[in-house]
Design an enzyme around this catalytic site. Structure first.
Site, short mmCIF file in Angstrom:
data_model
loop_
_atom_site.label_atom_id
_atom_site.label_comp_id
_atom_site.label_asym_id
_atom_site.label_seq_id
_atom_site.Cartn_x
_atom_site.Cartn_y
_atom_site.Cartn_z
N GLU A 113 -43.48 2.35 36.51
CA GLU A 113 -43.27 2.75 37.91
C GLU A 113 -41.93 3.44 38.04
O GLU A 113 -41.12 3.45 37.11
CB GLU A 113 -43.33 1.51 38.83
CG GLU A 113 -44.74 0.94 38.94
CD GLU A 113 -44.85 -0.29 39.84
OE1 GLU A 113 -43.82 -0.79 40.30
OE2 GLU A 113 -45.98 -0.74 40.06
N ASP A 220 -39.28 -13.07 61.18
CA ASP A 220 -38.97 -14.33 61.87
C ASP A 220 -37.81 -15.08 61.21
O ASP A 220 -36.95 -15.65 61.89
CB ASP A 220 -40.19 -15.26 61.90
CG ASP A 220 -41.40 -14.62 62.58
OD1 ASP A 220 -41.23 -13.61 63.29
OD2 ASP A 220 -42.52 -15.13 62.38
N HIS A 241 -41.90 3.00 51.34
CA HIS A 241 -42.68 3.36 50.16
C HIS A 241 -43.12 4.81 50.32
O HIS A 241 -43.61 5.18 51.40
CB HIS A 241 -43.90 2.45 50.01
CG HIS A 241 -44.52 2.53 48.64
ND1 HIS A 241 -45.18 3.65 48.20
CD2 HIS A 241 -44.55 1.64 47.63
CE1 HIS A 241 -45.60 3.44 46.96
NE2 HIS A 241 -45.22 2.22 46.59
N ARG A 289 -37.33 5.36 44.57
CA ARG A 289 -38.13 5.51 45.78
C ARG A 289 -37.47 6.25 46.92
O ARG A 289 -38.12 6.99 47.65
CB ARG A 289 -38.47 4.13 46.30
CG ARG A 289 -39.80 3.74 45.85
CD ARG A 289 -40.17 2.45 46.41
NE ARG A 289 -41.15 1.97 45.47
CZ ARG A 289 -41.68 0.79 45.50
NH1 ARG A 289 -41.31 -0.06 46.42
NH2 ARG A 289 -42.57 0.46 44.61
N HIS A 348 -41.68 -0.55 54.05
CA HIS A 348 -42.33 -1.32 53.00
C HIS A 348 -41.59 -2.61 52.65
O HIS A 348 -42.21 -3.65 52.50
CB HIS A 348 -42.41 -0.42 51.76
CG HIS A 348 -43.13 -1.00 50.59
ND1 HIS A 348 -44.46 -1.32 50.64
CD2 HIS A 348 -42.71 -1.30 49.33
CE1 HIS A 348 -44.84 -1.79 49.45
NE2 HIS A 348 -43.78 -1.81 48.65
N ARG A 383 -34.20 -1.23 46.21
CA ARG A 383 -34.91 -2.10 45.26
C ARG A 383 -35.69 -1.29 44.24
O ARG A 383 -36.42 -0.36 44.58
CB ARG A 383 -35.89 -2.97 46.03
CG ARG A 383 -36.76 -3.85 45.15
CD ARG A 383 -37.72 -4.63 46.00
NE ARG A 383 -38.67 -3.75 46.63
CZ ARG A 383 -39.95 -3.64 46.28
NH1 ARG A 383 -40.43 -4.35 45.28
NH2 ARG A 383 -40.75 -2.82 46.92
N SER A 388 -39.38 -7.30 43.22
CA SER A 388 -39.28 -8.30 44.29
C SER A 388 -40.12 -9.54 44.02
O SER A 388 -39.68 -10.66 44.31
CB SER A 388 -39.67 -7.70 45.64
OG SER A 388 -40.83 -6.95 45.52
P1 FAD Z 1 -44.47 -13.04 51.94
O1 FAD Z 1 -45.38 -12.89 50.81
O2 FAD Z 1 -44.48 -11.96 52.95
O3 FAD Z 1 -44.80 -14.42 52.66
C1 FAD Z 1 -44.18 -14.76 53.88
C2 FAD Z 1 -44.93 -15.92 54.49
O4 FAD Z 1 -44.21 -16.45 55.58
C3 FAD Z 1 -46.29 -15.57 55.03
O5 FAD Z 1 -47.16 -16.60 54.66
C4 FAD Z 1 -46.09 -15.55 56.53
O6 FAD Z 1 -47.25 -15.81 57.28
C5 FAD Z 1 -45.09 -16.69 56.67
N1 FAD Z 1 -44.29 -16.68 57.89
C6 FAD Z 1 -43.50 -15.67 58.35
N2 FAD Z 1 -42.90 -16.06 59.49
C7 FAD Z 1 -43.31 -17.31 59.76
C8 FAD Z 1 -43.06 -18.23 60.81
N3 FAD Z 1 -42.27 -17.92 61.85
N4 FAD Z 1 -43.65 -19.44 60.76
C9 FAD Z 1 -44.48 -19.78 59.76
N5 FAD Z 1 -44.77 -18.93 58.74
C10 FAD Z 1 -44.19 -17.73 58.74
N6 FAD Z 1 -43.44 -6.23 45.16
C11 FAD Z 1 -43.47 -6.21 43.82
O7 FAD Z 1 -42.60 -6.78 43.16
N7 FAD Z 1 -44.49 -5.57 43.18
C12 FAD Z 1 -45.49 -4.93 43.85
O8 FAD Z 1 -46.39 -4.39 43.24
C13 FAD Z 1 -45.46 -4.92 45.26
N8 FAD Z 1 -46.41 -4.27 45.97
C14 FAD Z 1 -46.40 -4.36 47.32
C15 FAD Z 1 -47.43 -3.77 48.05
C16 FAD Z 1 -47.50 -3.92 49.43
C17 FAD Z 1 -48.60 -3.26 50.20
C18 FAD Z 1 -46.50 -4.68 50.09
C19 FAD Z 1 -46.55 -4.88 51.57
C20 FAD Z 1 -45.46 -5.25 49.37
C21 FAD Z 1 -45.40 -5.09 48.00
N9 FAD Z 1 -44.38 -5.66 47.25
C22 FAD Z 1 -44.41 -5.62 45.89
C23 FAD Z 1 -43.36 -6.49 47.89
C24 FAD Z 1 -43.73 -7.97 47.69
O9 FAD Z 1 -45.10 -8.12 47.89
C25 FAD Z 1 -43.00 -8.86 48.67
O10 FAD Z 1 -41.65 -8.56 48.70
C26 FAD Z 1 -43.17 -10.32 48.27
O11 FAD Z 1 -44.52 -10.61 48.10
C27 FAD Z 1 -42.54 -11.20 49.31
O12 FAD Z 1 -42.91 -12.53 49.07
P2 FAD Z 1 -42.39 -13.65 50.04
O13 FAD Z 1 -42.99 -14.91 49.56
O14 FAD Z 1 -40.92 -13.55 50.15
O15 FAD Z 1 -42.97 -13.24 51.48
C1 SIN Z 2 -46.40 -0.33 44.37
O1 SIN Z 2 -47.36 -0.83 43.82
O2 SIN Z 2 -46.14 0.87 44.39
C2 SIN Z 2 -45.47 -1.25 45.08
C3 SIN Z 2 -44.54 -1.82 44.12
C4 SIN Z 2 -43.41 -2.45 44.83
O3 SIN Z 2 -43.26 -2.34 46.05
O4 SIN Z 2 -42.60 -3.06 44.13
#
Ligand code: FAD
Ligand code: SIN
Length: 529
Positions: A113, A220, A241, A289, A348, A383, A388
């Site tokens: 990537e 939040d 993104h 990016r 993103h 990033r 992440s």
């Molecule tokens: P999240 O997975 O967002 O989880 C947050 C949780 O908190 C959710 O369950 C939500 O409902 C809950 N929540 C929020 N507020 C509250 C509240 N007030 N009360 C109760 N619950 C709450 N990263 C990579 O490293 N590689 C990738 O390939 C990649 N691809 C991506 C593709 C997309 C489309 C997106 C959107 C992101 C991508 N990312 C990628 C980024 C990565 O997915 C996220 O940064 C990572 O998953 C975040 O994980 P997290 O557990 O911190 O938060």
């Molecule tokens: C992607 O698959 O391009 C997202 C990867 C990322 O956000 O880290």
């Protein structure tokens, strides 16, 4: 209603689930999640997770790529530690049943990537996050010491403020005793006491008009931390993104993973269909990016179209390697093996967040922040792709190990009063919420997007102040609801982004401001609020 737990985790993405599985060795864990358990940014992750798994690659190369993307603001020691810990953390993830793609010989298949000098992205087709979420949720649901309460919205962190003490930013030893949470089904507000509270509540893409993030990403955690007077860092850096499929009004925008460019897809200008990225960066399509997103923005503006094209036609086995994308596009009448795909940048990833140390501790005692909600110093000003999910894993297990002794040291704060809803009415005018939300998103996209200026930031600041005033006045006499709190939280996030962007009088990483187009070496510091 009241409840007590050793560990209280807000969020069921990769950070919250992995933390819970680790922390359950030390105590009882309660996870609150506001929607269905699988609704999170994690579930949408496509590309994969970065780690050094091949002999050609090296920790030093992954470290240097991360530092280069971070553009001078990474905490170098954190970068070194996290990247060295990556293979072990990822293997632990696999031990919960997450399977990554392998080549014909059974070796892990490594994708490439933007910004990565070697192939090092472990993936499960183009639906890596869904595979991670599924496996971790299953492990959590089968664990006797973990409870997961879905449909519970955390409203506010409980601190000394709720004991009637005046708490400002200078207050010594602010401590978190748990959260107030709204059970959406019944409307009950719970007082949940914890010895240790962990924010794993993800990002805030919903603050922009176009985002790849699901509706749950409303900032939040950062907003609750701001209200509780925690230290927040570097919110000016919001990552767009480069390649979301261009579909006006579609929320969330559908992502076309960077791994497509890793496999050879090209960006083409929308008029003559010629590749343009080589003009902007020596790494062309695989540039960091921020560079790619700005180049797309420039080319689209030159052409007067809201998109450019992604040409993925030359990728062999596209339907097999990227089944989610192939299926989605063909349903929309676009065949990626024969058609050009219109793409535009979309909000993103929240690079800034609640400031933490090397084990996820925030500036508030008994409160940890992990995953996208945190700022750990790994990403700096930008990033690196697929770092992440990795950060979330490593900090989840570090925070679990570090917080274990607190279970003995910290008591439940029993004298916390219940939430006082007296005088508040159920909202009749929901239109205020939806109107203000739409206005907020539009102004953030117009004034605080990929390219900023002092003038636009000032306009945004004034409008956000007005939205804040109106919404707080409404909140003062309204019974808590998820839409109202999400709006308040997004306004807080917008305030933080604009405030931090106004402080940083230079262009660095994801923050590009026309009045200060260059880096200023005097400003190699975090923006702290
Ligand atoms: P999240 O997975 O967002 O989880 C947050 C949780 O908190 C959710 O369950 C939500 O409902 C809950 N929540 C929020 N507020 C509250 C509240 N007030 N009360 C109760 N619950 C709450 N990263 C990579 O490293 N590689 C990738 O390939 C990649 N691809 C991506 C593709 C997309 C489309 C997106 C959107 C992101 C991508 N990312 C990628 C980024 C990565 O997915 C996220 O940064 C990572 O998953 C975040 O994980 P997290 O557990 O911190 O938060
Ligand atoms: C992607 O698959 O391009 C997202 C990867 C990322 O956000 O880290």
């Amino acid at each position: 209603m009241r409840a007590r737990t050793d560990y209280l985790v807000i969020g069921s993405g990769v950070a919250g689930l992995f933390f819970a599985l680790k922390a359950a060795s030390y105590g009882e864990v309660l996870i609150l999640t506001k929607d269905r358990p699988e609704e999170s940014n994690t579930t949408y992750a496509q590309g994969g997770i970065a780690g050094v798994f091949s002999s050609e690659d090296s920790f030093e190369a992954h470290i240097q790529d991360t530092l280069t993307a971070g553009d001078g603001l990474c905490r170098t020691e954190i970068v070194r530690e996290i990247i060295r810990e990556a293979p072990d953390a990822i293997e632990e993830l696999m031990s919960y049943g997450v399977e990554f793609d392998r080549d014909a010989e059974g070796h892990l298949a490594l994708g490439r990537e933007g910004g990565h000098s070697y192939p090092r992205i472990l993936h499960r087709g183009d639906a890596t996050g869904a595979a991670i979420s599924r496996a971790l949720l299953k492990a959590v649901q089968n664990h006797p010491r973990i409870q997961l309460w879905a449909g519970f919205f955390a409203l506010d962190l409980i601190t000394q403020h709720h004991l009637g003490i005046y708490v400002n930013r200078g207050y010594p030893g602010i401590a978190c005793y748990g959260v107030y949470a709204l059970e959406e089904r019944t409307g009950t507000i719970w007082t949940i006491l914890a010895r240790v509270t962990v924010l794993a509540s993800g990002g805030a893409g919903q603050v922009y008009a176009v985002t790849t993030n699901p509706p749950t990403a409303t900032g939040d955690g950062v907003a609750m931390a701001l209200r509780a007077k925690a230290r927040i860092a570097n919110m000016e850096f919001y990552q767009f993104h480069p390649t979301a499929l261009y579909e006006p009004e579609k929320r969330p925008a559908f992502l076309l993973t960077e791994a497509l460019r890793g496999e050879g897809a090209k960006l083409l200008d929308p008029i003559h269909h010629r590749p343009f990225m080589a003009k902007y960066h020596p790494q062309a399509e695989l540039a960091p990016r921020d560079v790619v997103a700005r180049a797309i923005d420039t080319e689209a503006k030159i052409a007067g179209t809201p998109y450019v094209y992604l040409d993925a036609r030359a990728i062999p086995n596209l339907p097999q390697r990227f089944p989610t994308i192939y299926t989605y596009c063909t349903r929309k009448g676009l065949d990626p093996t024969t058609d050009l795909l219109p793409v535009a940048p979309a909000a993103h990833y929240m690079v800034g967040g609640i400031d933490t140390d090397a084990v996820g501790r925030t500036s508030i005692q008994r409160l940890y922040a992990i995953g996208e909600v945190s700022y750990t110093g790994l990403h700096g000003a930008n990033r690196l792709a697929s770092n992440s999910l990795l950060e979330a894993l490593v900090f989840a297990r570090r925070a679990a190990a570090h917080s274990a002794p607190l279970l003995k040291e910290c008591k439940w704060q029993e004298d916390v009063p219940d939430w006082d809803p007296r005088g508040s009415r159920h909202p009749e005018e929901m239109v205020l919420i939806s109107h203000n939300l739409q206005e907020l998103r539009t102004l953030m996209s117009s004034y605080v997007g990929i390219v900023r200026s002092t003038f636009r930031l000032e306009r945004a600041r004034r409008r956000i102040a007005l939205l804040y005033e109106e919404t707080e006045a409404f909140y003062a006499h309204t019974y808590p609801s998820r839409p109202l709190f999400e709006l308040r939280n997004l306004i807080a996030v917008a305030y933080l982004i604009v405030k931090c962007a106004s402080i940083r009088k230079e262009s660095r990483g994801l923050h590009y401001i026309l009045d200060y187009p260059h880096k200023n070496q005097q400003l190699v510091v975090d923006t702290l609020v």
